[in-house]
Design an enzyme around this catalytic site. Structure first.
Site, short mmCIF file in Angstrom:
data_model
loop_
_atom_site.label_atom_id
_atom_site.label_comp_id
_atom_site.label_asym_id
_atom_site.label_seq_id
_atom_site.Cartn_x
_atom_site.Cartn_y
_atom_site.Cartn_z
N ASP A 314 0.20 0.34 5.51
CA ASP A 314 1.15 1.22 5.39
C ASP A 314 1.37 1.50 3.75
O ASP A 314 1.16 0.65 2.97
CB ASP A 314 2.24 0.93 6.03
CG ASP A 314 3.37 1.79 5.91
OD1 ASP A 314 3.27 2.89 6.30
OD2 ASP A 314 4.59 1.54 5.09
N GLU A 367 -3.34 4.05 4.99
CA GLU A 367 -2.52 5.34 4.90
C GLU A 367 -2.16 5.57 3.36
O GLU A 367 -1.42 4.97 2.76
CB GLU A 367 -1.08 5.06 5.43
CG GLU A 367 -0.22 6.52 5.64
CD GLU A 367 1.29 6.12 5.10
OE1 GLU A 367 2.23 7.20 5.26
OE2 GLU A 367 1.70 5.03 4.91
#
Length: 641
Positions: A314, A367
Site C-alpha cells: 500500500d 500501489e
C-alpha cells in the site's frame, strides 16, 4: 504455578540472528522475537527491542498483571534487546510489555511481534501456539505455474467485514465465510481474492490501513488458525490469495509502535519525516536497520506462515517521495537535495529481493500512483523489484472518459487511447478498487451518464474494454452487479439488488468476461509484452470507436471493437489480418446481458478488401454502447511471427 523468571538459559536469538537484525536483513524474526512458547511445558521466552528503556517487564493474566513479576534483562551486546524466560505462560494468555522509558514514564505496549491479539477495542497481545494442518498441497505445488506472468489474473477485491454478514448482523468469522466466498469467487471465474488489510488494527473504520499487529491476523474474525482455514479453503477451490500490506505508516495508538520505548524508535523523530499529514499517522524510519528487519519479517510471515500468494504493498508513492502530501518547507531533502526517499527506495529493493529469493512463486504488487520508473523491473536492472504495479493512470483516464455524456466523448478520445502508449513500461494491474467507490465519488454505476439503460450499457462497455486491455484485472466487490450505493464498511453488500434482472445480467457478463479472459491466451499470455497488442483503429474520435487486436504467439487473435456511443452503426468496416469466418465471441449488447440484442448473428466472413492497413476486413454491425470480441475460426491461427 506462579509466573516468574526461570533459571534456564535466556532467549532464542543467536549471535547470527543479532547480526542480521542489526544489519536489517533478518527476515524471520517472528520465529525468534516476541513471545515464543516452550515446546513441552508452561512457559515462554520473550524478546523485545527497546534500546532506550530503563527497564522492561512482561505483565499478563498469568502473573496478575503485576509490574515486577517478570522482569526482562538487556542483552550484553548493545543490540537494544531485552530477553527473559517466564513460567506459567500458556497459549491464549494475555500480555503486554511494561516499559520504563528513559524519562521515567511508564508505557504498556502490545508486542510488536505478537502472533495474535485481543479483539479490539481491547489491546493486549496473546501468547499463541499454532495447531493447523494445511490441505492446500496441490495449490502450493502448482502455484508457480498458476501465478506466472503469462497466466490470467483476475482479482476480486474484498473487505472481509462487509462482503456478507451473518443473519442478525455482526461481523463474519473467517471459517463461516470461507466456503461461501470460495464458492462465489470460483463461480464468477476470478482467479484471486485480494483482501484489504487483515493484520490487526485498532480502528475498524481504517479498513485495516492503520495497522498495529504486523504479524497477527485481526481477531475480529477469529483466531490465526481460522484465518489459515480461510486461505486454505480458497486455495483448495483453486483461488489465489492476495493481502494488502502497509509498510508505509502506522497509527499513534498508545499501545502500538509509536514512541515505543519513550523515544521515536520505529518512526522518525522529526515530524517533517516521521509524521504523515494526510493520514495523521507515523512514518517508518527506513534508515534504521532494525525497523527494516521488522518489516521484512512481517512480509515473510504472511507468505510463510499463512501461505499468502501475493502482497499488495500500500501507498508506495508516499514512501518514495519525501514531499508526499507536504507543502514547501514541510519536508527535508535527501543528501543530494532531492525529494526522493533514498532509504525507502533501498528498503523496497531489499524487500522485493528477499521475497522473490525466498518465495519465487509469489508476487509483490505496488500501489504506486506516480511515474516513478521501473517499479516492476528487477533490482539488478535498476528497478524497484516489484512483480506488478497498479495502473492508476489507466483507472483515472478511463473513469474520466466514461463520466462524459457519449455525445461529448469525441472531444476526450485521447483519454481512452493514451494508456497504450505506456501500457508495457510496467507489469500493470488495472484496478477498479475500493478507493473509487467511497468518499463521495459514487458507485461505478452511479458515475455512468444517462438513464438507467445507458448507465448499465456504459458499465458493461467499461468492463469489457477493461478485460480486453493489456494488464491483469482487479474489481472491488459489488461492482460485478452494479451496487447502487457507495461502499459502506459498516454493512454488507446490497445482495438484495440482485433481484433486479439488470444487475444479475451484469454479473453474468463479468463471469463471462472472466471465462473468455482465461480461455483465450491472446487476452492474457502477453499482457506485459508489446507483441500482445496491435491497434487496428485508434483515430476515429468522431464516432468514438476503437478497434484493436490482442495477440498470442501461435494462437488465435482476438479482435476487440468498442463503440462508446449509443449509436447503432451498420456496415462498419474493421481491418483484420486474415480471412475466413470471425466468430462473435462476446457482444455486451446481447439480451442475456441486458442489452438491445443488436449484433452480427454469431459472426462475419472476412472480405479480401484492405482496411486499416490490414489485408482483410469485416463489415460489422456495432451495437449501441457495446464491445465486441471476435475470434477467427478454423486453423488460421495468428499471422504474427
Amino acid at each position: 504455578m506462579t509466573a516468574s523468571l526461570q533459571d534456564t538459559p535466556v532467549g532464542r536469538l543467536s549471535g547470527h540472528d543479532i547480526y542480521l537484525f542489526r544489519e536489517g536483513s533478518h527476515t524471520r524474526l517472528y520465529e525468534k522475537m516476541g513471545c515464543q512458547l516452550d515446546e513441552g511445558g508452561e512457559g515462554a521466552s520473550f524478546a523485545v527491542w527497546a534500546p532506550n528503556a530503563r527497564a522492561v517487564s512482561v505483565v499478563g493474566d498469568f502473573n496478575g498483571w503485576r509490574d515486577d513479576a517478570a522482569p526482562l534483562s538487556p542483552r550484553p551486546d548493545d543490540s537494544g534487546l531485552w530477553e527473559g524466560n517466564v513460567a506459567g505462560v500458556r497459549s491464549g494468555a494475555l500480555y503486554k510489555y511494561r516499559i520504563v522509558c528513559a524519562n521515567g514514564e511508564i508505557a504498556y505496549k502490545a508486542d510488536p511481534y505478537a502472533a495474535y491479539a485481543e479483539a479490539p477495542p481491547q489491546t493486549a497481545s496473546r501468547a499463541w501456539r499454532f495447531d493447523y494442518a494445511w490441505g492446500d498441497g496441490d495449490w502450493m505445488q502448482s502455484r508457480s505455474r498458476r501465478q506466472a506472468l503469462d497466466t490470467p489474473m483476475s482479482i476480486y477485491e474484498v473487505h472481509l467485514g462487509s462482503w456478507l454478514r451473518p443473519e442478525g448482523g455482526g461481523l463474519p468469522g473467517y471459517r463461516e465465510i470461507a466456503p461461501r466466498l470460495a464458492e462465489y469467487v470460483s463461480g464468477m471465474g476470478f482467479t484471486h481474492v485480494e483482501f484489504l488489510p487483515l493484520a490487526e488494527h485498532p480502528f475498524y473504520g481504517s479498513w485495516g490501513y492503520q495497522c498495529t499487529g504486523y504479524f497477527a491476523p485481526t481477531a475480529r474474525y477469529g483466531t490465526p488458525e481460522d484465518f489459515m482455514f480461510l486461505v486454505d479453503c480458497l486455495h483448495r477451490a483453486g483461488i489465489g490469495v492476495i493481502m494488502d500490506w502497509v509498510p508505509s505508516h502506522f497509527p499513534s495508538d498508545a499501545h502500538g509502535l509509536a514512541e515505543f520505548d519513550g523515544t521515536h524508535l520505529y518512526e522518525h523523530a522529526d515530524p517533517r519525516q516521521g509524521y504523515h499529514p494526510e493520514w495523521h499517522s507515523s512514518i517508518f524510519n527506513y534508515g534504521r536497520h532494525e525497523v527494516c528487519a521488522f518489516l521484512l519479517s512481517s512480509a515473510t510471515c504472511w507468505l510463510d506462515r499463512y501461505h499468502i500468494d501475493a502482497l499488495r504493498v500500500d501507498a508506495v508513492a508516499s514512501m518514495l517521495y519525501l514531499d508526499y502530501g507536504r507543502k514547501h518547507g514541510e519536508w527535508i531533502p535527501n543528501r543530494y537535495g532531492g525529494k526522493e526517499n533514498l532509504e525507502a527506495v533501498a528498503f523496497l529493493r531489499r524487500l522485493n529481493e528477499s521475497v522473490y529469493r525466498e518465495f519465487p512463486d509469489v508476487h509483490t504488487i505496488a500501489e504506486e500512483s506516480t511515474a516513478w520508473p521501473m517499479v516492476s523491473r528487477p533490482v539488478h536492472l535498476g528497478g524497484l523489484g516489484f512483480g506488478m504495479k497498479w495502473n492508476m493512470g489507466w483507472m483515472h483516464d478511463s473513469l474520466d472518459y466514461f463520466k462524459h455524456d457519449p455525445i461529448h466523448r469525441k472531444f476526450h478520445h485521447g483519454r481512452i487511447t493514451f494508456s497504450i502508449w505506456y501500457a508495457f513500461q510496467e507489469n500493470f494491474v488495472l484496478p477498479l478498487s475500493h478507493d473509487e467507490v467511497v468518499y463521495g465519488k459514487g458507485s461505478l454505476i452511479a458515475r455512468m451518464p444517462g438513464d438507467d439503460w445507458l448507465r448499465f450499457a456504459g458499465l458493461r462497455c467499461l468492463f469489457a474494454y477493461m478485460w480486453a486491455h493489456p494488464g491483469k484485472k482487479l474489481l472491488f466487490m459489488g461492482g460485478e452487479f452494479a451496487q447502487q450505493a457507495e461502499w459502506n464498511h459498516e454493512g454488507e453488500l446490497d445482495w438484495g439488488a440482485l433481484q433486479d434482472p439488470r444487475r444479475g445480467a451484469l454479473r453474468l457478463l463479468v463471469g463471462e468476461l472472466n471465462h473468455l479472459y482465461r480461455a483465450h491466451p491472446a487476452l492474457h499470455a502477453r499482457d506485459f509484452d508489446t507483441g500482445g497488442f496491435q491497434w487496428v483503429d485508434s483515430e476515429n474520435s468522431d464516432d468514438s470507436v476503437i478497434a484493436f487486436l490482442r495477440r498470442a504467439e501461435g494462437g488465435r487473435d482476438v479482435l476487440v471493437v468498442c463503440n462508446f456511443t449509443p449509436m447503432l452503426r451498420n456496415n462498419y468496416l474493421v481491418g483484420v489480418p486474415q480471412g475466413g469466418y470471425w466468430r462473435e465471441e462476446l457482444n455486451t449488447d446481447a439480451a442475456l446481458y441486458g442489452g438491445s440484442d443488436a449484433g452480427n448473428f454469431g459472426g462475419v466472413e472476412a472480405a479480401p478488401a484492405p482496411c486499416h492497413g490490414q489485408p482483410w476486413s469485416l463489415a460489422l454491425t456495432l451495437p449501441p454502447l457495446a464491445v465486441l470480441y471476435l475470434v477467427p475460426e478454423g486453423d488460421h491461427g495468428s499471422t504474427q511471427g
